[in-house]
Design an enzyme around this catalytic site. Structure first.
Site, PDB file in Angstrom:
ATOM      1  N   VAL A 124      49.765 -20.569 136.899  1.00  0.00           N
ATOM      2  CA  VAL A 124      48.756 -19.516 136.780  1.00  0.00           C
ATOM      3  C   VAL A 124      48.877 -18.800 135.445  1.00  0.00           C
ATOM      4  CG1 VAL A 124      48.043 -17.274 137.705  1.00  0.00           C
ATOM      5  CG2 VAL A 124      48.481 -19.179 139.265  1.00  0.00           C
ATOM      6  N   GLU A 125      50.114 -18.485 135.042  1.00  0.00           N
ATOM      7  CA  GLU A 125      50.322 -17.776 133.783  1.00  0.00           C
ATOM      8  C   GLU A 125      49.979 -18.661 132.583  1.00  0.00           C
ATOM      9  OE1 GLU A 125      50.926 -14.736 133.096  1.00  0.00           O
ATOM     10  OE2 GLU A 125      51.339 -13.997 135.120  1.00  0.00           O
ATOM     11  N   GLU A 126      50.261 -19.950 132.705  1.00  0.00           N
ATOM     12  CA  GLU A 126      50.047 -20.947 131.658  1.00  0.00           C
ATOM     13  C   GLU A 126      51.006 -20.726 130.483  1.00  0.00           C
ATOM     14  OE1 GLU A 126      45.930 -20.976 130.601  1.00  0.00           O
ATOM     15  OE2 GLU A 126      45.312 -21.874 132.515  1.00  0.00           O
ATOM     16  N   ARG A 128      42.841 -15.398 140.877  1.00  0.00           N
ATOM     17  CA  ARG A 128      44.288 -15.243 141.044  1.00  0.00           C
ATOM     18  C   ARG A 128      44.623 -14.608 142.387  1.00  0.00           C
ATOM     19  NH1 ARG A 128      48.348 -13.967 136.240  1.00  0.00           N
ATOM     20  NH2 ARG A 128      50.286 -13.726 137.423  1.00  0.00           N
TER      21      ARG A 128
END
Length: 272
Positions: A123-125, A256
């Site tokens: 999700v953060e990448e 998210r």
């Protein structure tokens, strides 16, 4: 990235500077080790303002800091300052349980699972060069919201360390140092038993909205006591209320929150 105030202020992102003496523990990225990353991560607090919204549509402001534990925060509700704390919480409604992981007692110290870590990183990448969290564009000079790795907010005093980028291994070390206080904060804020998937989801939420924001949120109140009075009809609504950036609903945050809720409610570890 990584009592209530009744206000119309839009959310914003800012970073608080670390002290020069603490931030100066290394002189370049090549000197960084996991231990140094941990020291750097604790060198200063990073603050992110965010909103829940009450039944009247007013923004509920929380101060989000990346501290090692969820401290009570003082906010102004228009009639003077008051303290938010996370004590005295009741037992959960187990109808909120999901997944098939073994539950832990409320005195047990849980850890983020491998699946939870993998999803949070996804999700953060991974970004190995500094970028502006608000625009996603690479940056060559420090700005508020400067970010690197897996959502690490760069304080101004940290800029010399990160300005030339980091390696994937260094990003992993930085993430481990960054996520640890959020794991601790969930263990401290939640006073009831959680399944592993529920704990993972809570860490993911805390990592995004900040320790103080998480600890004083309606979501935490409802996890601990589903009968408590909040502006929201249920836990899912309180969880998904954290969907605004710069005063407007942000689709990335909507996505998210849904992914986190899928983890919490049915142990589905999937990015949108």
């Amino acid at each position: 990235m990584n009592g209530v105030a009744d206000t119309s202020l839009s959310p914003s992102v800012s970073s608080a500077n670390a002290s020069d003496s603490e931030a100066g523990i290394v002189t370049g990225i090549s000197a960084l080790t996991a231990t140094v990353f941990a020291q750097v991560a604790k060198a200063g607090n990073t603050f992110v303002s965010g909103c829940e919204f009450d039944s009247s549509g007013h923004c509920v402001i929380h101060n989000h800091d990346r501290q090692s534990s969820p401290a009570s925060r003082t906010v102004d509700n228009g009639g003077g300052a008051q303290q938010n704390d996370v004590n005295g919480m009741a037992q959960p409604d187990r109808s909120q349980d999901g997944g098939n992981a073994e539950g832990a007692g409320n005195n047990a110290q849980m850890e983020l699972s491998v699946e939870g870590e993998a999803l949070l990183k996804s999700v953060e990448e991974l970004r190995l060069s500094p970028y502006d969290d608000q625009t996603g564009q690479n940056i060559s000079t420090w700005v508020r919201g400067a970010t690197i790795g897996y959502g690490h907010l760069i304080s101004k005093s940290e800029w010399p360390i990160y300005k030339n980028g980091i390696t994937a291994d260094q990003a992993d070390a930085l993430f481990a140092a960054d996520v640890a206080p959020f794991v601790d904060s969930v263990n401290e804020a939640i006073s009831v038993s959680l399944l592993q998937n529920q704990f993972d989801a809570a860490v993911m939420l805390a990592y995004n909205i900040g320790i103080s924001g998480f600890s004083s949120s309606s979501a935490v109140s409802l996890i601990n006591d589903p009968q408590t009075s909040t502006p929201y009809s249920n836990l899912e609504s309180a969880w998904k209320a954290w969907n605004r950036s710069q005063g407007s609903v942000n689709q990335g945050l909507v996505n998210r929150r849904k992914a986190e809720w899928d983890v919490y409610s049915n142990a589905t570890y999937e990015k949108w």
